[in-house]
Design a protein around this motif. Sequence first.
Motif: not given
Length: 163
Positions: A55-62, A80-82, A142-155, A88-89
């Motif tokens: 997952l993109p940096v600093e996301y923690k399970l809420k 979530t992350r700050f 399946c779907y993932i949604s939220g605050d991330f970039t297209e590059n992070e999506a491919t990762k 951001e979620e």
Amino acid sequence: VTVTAYAFGYNPIAAVARWTDSQFWFETENISATNELIVTLKDYGVEEQLVPTWLPVEYKLKSLNAFESDYKLSFNAVYTRFMDNKNEELSINIVKKQNETNIIYEIDNNGALPFKVNDIDHYIMDNLGKYRIVWQNGDVECYISGDFTENEATKMIDSIYKE
């Protein structure tokens, strides 16, 4: 207590004691933020590779929820992350369908960008400044949604299929 610890991104079982002649400390093993979701899916008999291990940096399970009904079994994990002075979620949703039901996704004028991995078509799309990844693996959508970039999506997509 363990569930609370997981919710804050810390797994006390993964802490390993280390020391030298003059110092002592705990190291935590590098366990994916999505590990608890993967374990929950297996507990419900869902064995397919569906969850990113990156997952993109600093996301923690809420929160992590499972819902059962006559026509589907669904899972929702919210992370979530700050970042940049705002919360951001990111949400991972997995729906194992028992019959033909459709989930409708709203997208902006750019459409959906196909990204194929392991012979599975994944679609990256944007809606109102939030990215979404959508794919189907057998009877599981399946779907993932939220605050991330297209590059992070491919990762994230690539990490689903890495052993």
